[in-house]
Each structure stands twice: as structure tokens, then as C-alpha cells.
Design a protein around this motif. Structure first.
Motif, short mmCIF file in Angstrom:
data_model
loop_
_atom_site.label_atom_id
_atom_site.label_comp_id
_atom_site.label_asym_id
_atom_site.label_seq_id
_atom_site.Cartn_x
_atom_site.Cartn_y
_atom_site.Cartn_z
N ASN A 97 0.82 -1.22 0.00
CA ASN A 97 0.00 0.00 0.00
C ASN A 97 0.84 1.26 0.00
O ASN A 97 0.42 2.30 -0.51
CB ASN A 97 -0.93 0.01 1.20
N ARG A 98 2.03 1.19 0.58
CA ARG A 98 2.91 2.36 0.62
C ARG A 98 3.65 2.59 -0.69
O ARG A 98 4.21 3.66 -0.90
CB ARG A 98 3.92 2.22 1.75
N MET A 99 3.67 1.61 -1.55
CA MET A 99 4.40 1.73 -2.81
C MET A 99 3.74 2.77 -3.70
O MET A 99 2.52 2.84 -3.80
CB MET A 99 4.48 0.40 -3.54
N GLN A 100 4.57 3.54 -4.37
CA GLN A 100 4.05 4.53 -5.31
C GLN A 100 4.14 3.97 -6.72
O GLN A 100 5.12 3.34 -7.08
CB GLN A 100 4.86 5.82 -5.21
N LEU A 101 3.11 4.23 -7.47
CA LEU A 101 3.09 3.75 -8.86
C LEU A 101 3.58 4.81 -9.80
O LEU A 101 3.55 5.94 -9.66
CB LEU A 101 1.68 3.32 -9.25
#
Length: 101
Positions: A97-101
Motif C-alpha cells: 500500500n505504501r508503494m508509489q506507482l
């Protein structure tokens, strides 16, 4: 700018698909949710059998104290492992969830 020029050949993916076909038992493969549920059921069974042995021992039935202790330790360790697996799954979910796309 190319950071990594490594391009895997298609043979790697072909060998991986062959390995996954060998690991499937029967015609249906078990998905992650079913595997998780089955293993949680096993943990629950260990808890129930430990409780049953403890109750038999307390009632004075012919149960060896060693069997009671082994069953309770197996149940405790399996529960601890299930909790740690749950913690790792939650941590992985939060990381995704913390990953940025």
C-alpha cells in the motif's frame, strides 16, 4: 539510460511453467486462500486436541503427562507460527500500500 541490460531468455519461463505443472496435485491447483484456511484448520485441531488431552488428564483418565505436555507445546508453537505468518502478511500488505506507482 539503461541500468540493467540483462534480458532473460524465454527458456527460463518455459522451465518455470514445467516446474509448476509438476507441483500441482491432481487437476486442480490449490489457491492461497484454501492453503491458508487448511493450515489454520490444522492449528485449530492442535488446539482442540491439546485441550481434550488436558481435560482427560484433569479428570484422572489414563493419559500420560508427557503426551499432555507435548500436545500443549505443539499447539502453542503452531499458534505462534500462525501469528507470525499473519504479522508478515499484514506487513507485506502495508508495504504494498505504501508503494508509489
Amino acid at each position: 539510460m539503461k541500468i540493467n541490460e540483462f534480458v532473460p531468455s524465454g527458456k527460463i519461463f518455459d522451465s518455470m511453467s514445467v516446474d509448476t505443472k509438476k507441483n500441482n496435485i491432481g487437476s486442480e491447483s490449490e489457491n492461497f486462500a484454501d492453503m491458508l484456511k487448511n493450515n489454520l484448520d490444522k492449528v485449530n485441531e492442535k488446539q482442540l486436541s491439546s485441550e481434550e488431552l488436558s481435560q482427560k488428564f484433569l479428570r484422572g483418565e489414563d493419559v500420560d503427562i508427557h503426551e499432555v505436555m507435548i500436545a500443549s507445546e505443539e499447539a502453542r508453537i503452531s499458534l505462534q507460527m500462525a501469528v507470525q505468518i499473519r504479522n508478515k502478511l499484514v506487513e507485506a500488505y502495508q508495504e504494498l500500500n505504501r508503494m508509489q506507482l
